[in-house]
Enzyme design. Sequence first.
Site, PDB file in Angstrom:
ATOM      1  N   ASP A  89      -6.705  14.101 -10.883  1.00  0.00           N
ATOM      2  CA  ASP A  89      -5.864  15.099 -11.563  1.00  0.00           C
ATOM      3  C   ASP A  89      -4.727  14.464 -12.370  1.00  0.00           C
ATOM      4  OD1 ASP A  89      -4.605  14.375  -9.244  1.00  0.00           O
ATOM      5  OD2 ASP A  89      -3.957  16.400  -8.705  1.00  0.00           O
ATOM      6  N   GLY A  90      -4.175  13.352 -11.880  1.00  0.00           N
ATOM      7  CA  GLY A  90      -3.137  12.663 -12.651  1.00  0.00           C
ATOM      8  C   GLY A  90      -3.692  12.158 -13.974  1.00  0.00           C
ATOM      9  N   ASP A 110     -11.407  12.699  -3.293  1.00  0.00           N
ATOM     10  CA  ASP A 110     -10.708  13.724  -2.502  1.00  0.00           C
ATOM     11  C   ASP A 110     -11.256  15.149  -2.679  1.00  0.00           C
ATOM     12  OD1 ASP A 110      -9.084  11.761  -1.570  1.00  0.00           O
ATOM     13  OD2 ASP A 110      -7.326  12.305  -2.755  1.00  0.00           O
ATOM     14  N   ARG A 169     -14.497  20.374  30.042  1.00  0.00           N
ATOM     15  CA  ARG A 169     -15.810  21.029  29.864  1.00  0.00           C
ATOM     16  C   ARG A 169     -16.954  20.032  30.016  1.00  0.00           C
ATOM     17  NH1 ARG A 169     -16.332  22.657  24.851  1.00  0.00           N
ATOM     18  NH2 ARG A 169     -14.246  22.165  24.127  1.00  0.00           N
ATOM     19  N   GLU A 189      -5.347  11.957   5.990  1.00  0.00           N
ATOM     20  CA  GLU A 189      -4.095  11.174   5.892  1.00  0.00           C
ATOM     21  C   GLU A 189      -2.881  12.036   5.549  1.00  0.00           C
ATOM     22  OE1 GLU A 189      -5.352   9.477   1.513  1.00  0.00           O
ATOM     23  OE2 GLU A 189      -3.802   8.414   2.617  1.00  0.00           O
TER      24      GLU A 189
HETATM   25  P1  ADP Z   1      -5.512  10.196 -10.138  1.00  0.00           P
HETATM   26  O1  ADP Z   1      -5.988  10.294 -11.527  1.00  0.00           O
HETATM   27  O2  ADP Z   1      -6.525   9.555  -9.226  1.00  0.00           O
HETATM   28  O3  ADP Z   1      -4.966  11.506  -9.616  1.00  0.00           O
HETATM   29  P2  ADP Z   1      -2.753   9.264 -10.479  1.00  0.00           P
HETATM   30  O4  ADP Z   1      -2.148  10.558 -10.073  1.00  0.00           O
HETATM   31  O5  ADP Z   1      -2.139   8.015  -9.934  1.00  0.00           O
HETATM   32  O6  ADP Z   1      -4.299   9.143 -10.086  1.00  0.00           O
HETATM   33  O7  ADP Z   1      -2.735   9.192 -12.076  1.00  0.00           O
HETATM   34  C1  ADP Z   1      -3.317   8.110 -12.768  1.00  0.00           C
HETATM   35  C2  ADP Z   1      -2.549   7.821 -14.007  1.00  0.00           C
HETATM   36  O8  ADP Z   1      -2.599   8.923 -14.909  1.00  0.00           O
HETATM   37  C3  ADP Z   1      -1.047   7.564 -13.830  1.00  0.00           C
HETATM   38  O9  ADP Z   1      -0.760   6.268 -13.387  1.00  0.00           O
HETATM   39  C4  ADP Z   1      -0.527   7.806 -15.227  1.00  0.00           C
HETATM   40  O10 ADP Z   1      -0.759   6.684 -16.062  1.00  0.00           O
HETATM   41  C5  ADP Z   1      -1.415   8.965 -15.697  1.00  0.00           C
HETATM   42  N1  ADP Z   1      -0.702  10.229 -15.470  1.00  0.00           N
HETATM   43  C6  ADP Z   1      -0.484  10.853 -14.287  1.00  0.00           C
HETATM   44  N2  ADP Z   1       0.249  11.978 -14.453  1.00  0.00           N
HETATM   45  C7  ADP Z   1       0.533  12.052 -15.769  1.00  0.00           C
HETATM   46  C8  ADP Z   1       1.270  12.970 -16.584  1.00  0.00           C
HETATM   47  N3  ADP Z   1       1.879  14.038 -16.062  1.00  0.00           N
HETATM   48  N4  ADP Z   1       1.322  12.719 -17.920  1.00  0.00           N
HETATM   49  C9  ADP Z   1       0.721  11.643 -18.463  1.00  0.00           C
HETATM   50  N5  ADP Z   1       0.019  10.746 -17.750  1.00  0.00           N
HETATM   51  C10 ADP Z   1      -0.088  10.925 -16.431  1.00  0.00           C
HETATM   52  O1  F6P Z   2      -8.768   8.369  -4.420  1.00  0.00           O
HETATM   53  C1  F6P Z   2      -7.823   9.264  -3.843  1.00  0.00           C
HETATM   54  C2  F6P Z   2      -7.129   8.548  -2.745  1.00  0.00           C
HETATM   55  O2  F6P Z   2      -8.150   7.962  -2.055  1.00  0.00           O
HETATM   56  C3  F6P Z   2      -6.252   9.334  -1.794  1.00  0.00           C
HETATM   57  O3  F6P Z   2      -6.907  10.053  -0.809  1.00  0.00           O
HETATM   58  C4  F6P Z   2      -5.364   8.253  -1.241  1.00  0.00           C
HETATM   59  O4  F6P Z   2      -4.156   8.720  -0.752  1.00  0.00           O
HETATM   60  C5  F6P Z   2      -5.135   7.381  -2.415  1.00  0.00           C
HETATM   61  O5  F6P Z   2      -6.281   7.551  -3.259  1.00  0.00           O
HETATM   62  C6  F6P Z   2      -4.872   5.960  -2.101  1.00  0.00           C
HETATM   63  O6  F6P Z   2      -5.118   5.181  -3.221  1.00  0.00           O
HETATM   64  P1  F6P Z   2      -4.375   3.836  -3.602  1.00  0.00           P
HETATM   65  O7  F6P Z   2      -4.369   2.991  -2.385  1.00  0.00           O
HETATM   66  O8  F6P Z   2      -5.246   3.296  -4.706  1.00  0.00           O
HETATM   67  O9  F6P Z   2      -3.015   4.208  -4.064  1.00  0.00           O
END
Ligand code: ADP
Ligand code: F6P
Length: 321
Positions: free
Chosen positions: A103-104, A127, A211, A222
């Site tokens: 989602d990030g 996830d 039981r 986690e």
């Molecule tokens: P994931 O994609 O697995 O949820 P992250 O939440 O760490 O992992 O996001 C991955 C990368 O996406 C971040 O390190 C950043 O570079 C980019 N990103 C996350 N949130 C935003 C945002 N609100 N705006 C722009 N880029 C973002």
């Molecule tokens: O891929 C998602 C996830 O596995 C989460 O469940 C976990 O908290 C996180 O990534 C840990 O990832 P990293 O060690 O790469 O930060």
Amino acid sequence: MKRIAVMTSGGDAPGMNAAIRAVVRSALSKGLEVYGIRQAYSGLLAGDFEKLTNREVSGILQRGGTILQTARNEEFKTPQGQRRGLRRLNEHGIEGLVVIGGDGSLRGALSLHKQGFPVVGIPGSIDNDIFGTNMSIGVDSALNIILDALDRLRDTASSHERAFLVEVMGRNCGYLALMSSILGGAELTMIPEKHMELEEIAARLEDAYLRGKNHAIAVIAEGANVKIWDVQKFLEARNVGFEVRVTILGHIQRGGSPTAFDRLLATRMGVKAVEYLVDNTCGVMVGLDGREMAAIPLEDVTSKTKSANLEYYALADVLSR
Ligand code: ADP
Ligand code: F6P
């Protein structure tokens, strides 16, 4: 559209390579040029682009991880970073981008779309917390790894009359914990979506002991409100009948070869993402809706959250007796 790029971002997930391969081969078959961006948004800002042909994606379908590597980048979260990213894409003559990630990463994709750049997302995260798709790439593979571990742990648990506390991934979403609990026959499940007291955990395990069960498996996400070492300490002090052992599966859940399901899902999503780019269906994520692929606006994907289904939580309880 003549030239597109693809990147993998955030936590890696088994099947990302299968998605890259599908993007590259379907794009080449449509006469497009494809570039891989190494290390996600970090590589985008650094201009780390590599031309991909059919050969670069040969022999990767079955490999875990991602050949393009992945990264987390704080700078890209800022408007300046995002403008710089757009500039790099323009410098390389890229006209469309496929972002494979969680989602990030999809929030990052949305920021480019908002600047008018054609982008399509593909959900990749073990996830299963991404809104707008029944399944994300990597979920099925991770689930199978967890089930294999639970089966093994039950063998040794039964032999010694022990309770095993098993921590699985899931920062905000209990999907992996809940499904592995049901499918692995666990006695107890702790997920972020459901608050549980230490007293209740002890009572449930003691009840299983009384039981006549000769083992107990408690799966803890986690992100659950209780933490595994606190549970262990509490149970040791309480003496619930079983001896207690702790296993944290950790990043083992993210590695290894993708399952047939993930290879198929990743392949279909990769092909669909290119179709959407070419048709100018942009600012969307490819989602699995029932058995079909659907274009889900990135605005929706990133503004809503997906949680574990609590009907399954009730079912896990019924089946654990
Ligand atoms: P994931 O994609 O697995 O949820 P992250 O939440 O760490 O992992 O996001 C991955 C990368 O996406 C971040 O390190 C950043 O570079 C980019 N990103 C996350 N949130 C935003 C945002 N609100 N705006 C722009 N880029 C973002
Ligand atoms: O891929 C998602 C996830 O596995 C989460 O469940 C976990 O908290 C996180 O990534 C840990 O990832 P990293 O060690 O790469 O930060």
